[in-house]
Structures are given as C-alpha cells and as structure tokens.
Enzyme design. Structure first.
Site, short mmCIF file in Angstrom:
data_model
loop_
_atom_site.label_atom_id
_atom_site.label_comp_id
_atom_site.label_asym_id
_atom_site.label_seq_id
_atom_site.Cartn_x
_atom_site.Cartn_y
_atom_site.Cartn_z
N GLU A 295 -5.80 7.16 -0.75
CA GLU A 295 -5.71 5.96 0.08
C GLU A 295 -6.43 4.79 -0.58
O GLU A 295 -5.92 3.66 -0.58
CB GLU A 295 -6.30 6.23 1.46
CG GLU A 295 -5.55 7.26 2.29
CD GLU A 295 -4.16 6.79 2.70
OE1 GLU A 295 -3.80 5.64 2.42
OE2 GLU A 295 -3.43 7.60 3.30
N HIS B 274 1.63 4.38 -2.99
CA HIS B 274 1.60 5.84 -2.90
C HIS B 274 2.73 6.47 -3.72
O HIS B 274 2.54 7.49 -4.38
CB HIS B 274 1.75 6.28 -1.44
CG HIS B 274 0.50 6.22 -0.63
ND1 HIS B 274 -0.68 6.83 -1.02
CD2 HIS B 274 0.23 5.63 0.57
CE1 HIS B 274 -1.60 6.63 -0.10
NE2 HIS B 274 -1.08 5.89 0.86
N HIS C 236 0.83 -1.20 0.00
CA HIS C 236 0.00 0.00 0.00
C HIS C 236 0.87 1.26 0.00
O HIS C 236 0.62 2.21 -0.75
CB HIS C 236 -0.91 -0.02 1.23
CG HIS C 236 -1.66 1.23 1.47
ND1 HIS C 236 -2.97 1.41 1.07
CD2 HIS C 236 -1.30 2.40 2.09
CE1 HIS C 236 -3.38 2.63 1.42
NE2 HIS C 236 -2.38 3.24 2.04
N GLU C 237 1.91 1.26 0.83
CA GLU C 237 2.76 2.44 0.91
C GLU C 237 3.60 2.62 -0.35
O GLU C 237 3.80 3.75 -0.82
CB GLU C 237 3.67 2.34 2.15
CG GLU C 237 2.92 2.28 3.47
CD GLU C 237 2.00 3.48 3.70
OE1 GLU C 237 2.34 4.59 3.22
OE2 GLU C 237 0.96 3.31 4.34
#
Length: 267
Positions: free
Chosen positions: A191, A134, A130-131
C-alpha cells in the site's frame, strides 16, 4: 539476486530462484517473489472482474462514467509497455462503498460512494493512480505467490516438479475467483509503495499532487473514528500516509503537463 522473505526458508527460496526464476524487484526496488506470468495474472484479473460485474450493480449514470473514464484516461496516457492507454476497462459500480480497485489485465472498478469523498478530479486521480500502481508493481502476483508458497511450498524444494505440472496445480489452488483470487487485501508495504507510485503517476499526468493530502484527510473524516472505509482496511495510518506523501511531494519535479479538465457534469 538474493531473496529475503520471512515466510520462506533459505533453502526453499534458493530452490525457487533456480527452478522458477521467481525473484524480482518492484519499480521502487523492493524485493518480490513472483511465481506467475503476466498472462496468468491477466486471466485471473479478467475472470474476477467478470464475476464482479455479475455480482455488483453497475451504474447507468453516463455522466459519472464519463468523468471516471476521463480521469483514468489522463493517468493511463502516461504509461507505456503492456499497460498502455486504451487497454484499461473502467466500470463504475453503483454502491455506497468508498472503494476502488484495479486488476491485472487493465481492469478498473470505482464505486460511486468514493465520489462523496474524492471531491474533485485530482482527488479521484489520487485513488485511481494508487490502484493502477498496484497493477504496475505486480502486487497481486506477489501476494498470490506468497499465499501459494505458504500453502503448498513446504516440500517444494525436495520435489521434482515440471513447469507444466506446477503451473496447473498452482492455478487450481488459487480458486480463480473473487473470494480466493486477486481481490485479497494487500499488505502495508504494498500500500505504501502504491501511494508513492500513484503520486508520481498523477503528477506526471498533470493532476495536482497536493490534493492527495486533502483526499486522505477526507478519508480519515469518513471513517469517523469507526470502521474505516474498505479502501483503507489494510493501509498505513492516516498520519503516516500523509507524512509520507508530503515528503514525496517535496521531491517531485516540476511538470509542464497541462492540467486535465475532467468534470462531473449533471446527467
């Protein structure tokens, strides 16, 4: 490409598109405004990361570092282009925070408190994936561009600004640090986009995407009805996130990638 941003007037958006060629699309097709180059963002990411390493306590547990590195390596092994394997610096911070982050330029930080909630390699891959997403989607660039335009963009459509002059003023206005730099909270659209991209990334790397559901259920329990973990402060609600992930898991293709074998061994 037409820009659609609620904080920017049509004339301003048009001027920026012509003078800065800043309109772009994210990997999922969402429209973005990006004012900064990859070099600019890598500079910001590296500076913020160095400041964090000076400010935060770095874990000396080699087993934990190896475990987090193993999961990260499996994820980044699937990448190509500027963010390739071997270019990601991973640091484990000794803190009870349930948190992790990735910065432009290939910088990843994981707090040991996260390992109390991410109970296996697949759940940890959910968060790190997930990070990383980004970074891949240039969310820091998008967020800083919006912030910069909100602060100094009111008159930009009527001012003749050379590329160098604007660049210097913009970079100075960012603050170039942790407080005003690339660690500001993301928006919910970003997000949600990172949830989807991260899920695809972990599945491609051979991790079990079903564990993403368990991870976010663990996160919900960790909040205990009180203040949510810092990692979740600007995220969609738990139920919304889990429903979206379930829908995306159903669309994932079967993969023959071997399941990674990352284990947290006693130090």
């Amino acid at each position: 490409m037409r820009c659609k941003f609620p904080l920017i007037s049509a004339s301003l958006c048009g001027a920026l598109a012509l003078t800065l060629t800043a309109c772009s699309s994210s990997p999922t097709g969402r429209q973005q405004m990006l004012l900064y180059s990859e070099q600019d963002m890598s500079q910001l990411g590296a500076q913020s990361f160095e400041q964090l390493k000076e400010k935060e306590k770095i874990s000396t547990n080699k087993a934990t570092q190896h475990y987090v590195q193993c999961v990260t390596d499996a994820l980044t092994a699937t990448l190509s282009g500027p963010q390739t394997p071997g270019q990601w610096e991973v640091v484990v911070f000794d803190s009870k925070q349930i948190n992790a982050f990735a910065l432009p330029g290939g910088k990843i930080g994981v707090y040991t408190g996260l390992l109390n909630v991410a109970n296996n390699q697949d759940q940890l891959a959910t968060v790190i994936g997930h990070e990383i997403a980004h970074v891949l989607a240039q969310h820091s660039n998008e967020r800083l561009s919006r912030s910069q335009l909100a602060n100094v963009g009111m008159q930009i459509s009527s001012i003749a600004i050379s590329g160098t002059q604007y660049h210097d003023a913009a970079m100075a206005g960012l603050g170039l640090g942790v407080q005003y730099g690339v660690l500001m909270p993301y928006g919910r659209a970003q997000e949600s986009e990172s949830d989807i991209m991260g899920l695809r990334l972990m599945a491609q790397a051979g991790f079990n995407p079903q564990e993403s559901i368990t991870l976010w259920k663990n996160m919900a329990k960790a909040s205990g009805g009180q203040q949510p973990p810092e990692l979740l402060s600007t995220h969609p609600s738990h139920d919304t996130r889990i429903d979206d992930l379930k829908a995306e898991i159903a669309k994932l293709p079967n993969t023959s990638t071997p399941h990674p074998q990352c284990k947290l061994m006693p130090n």
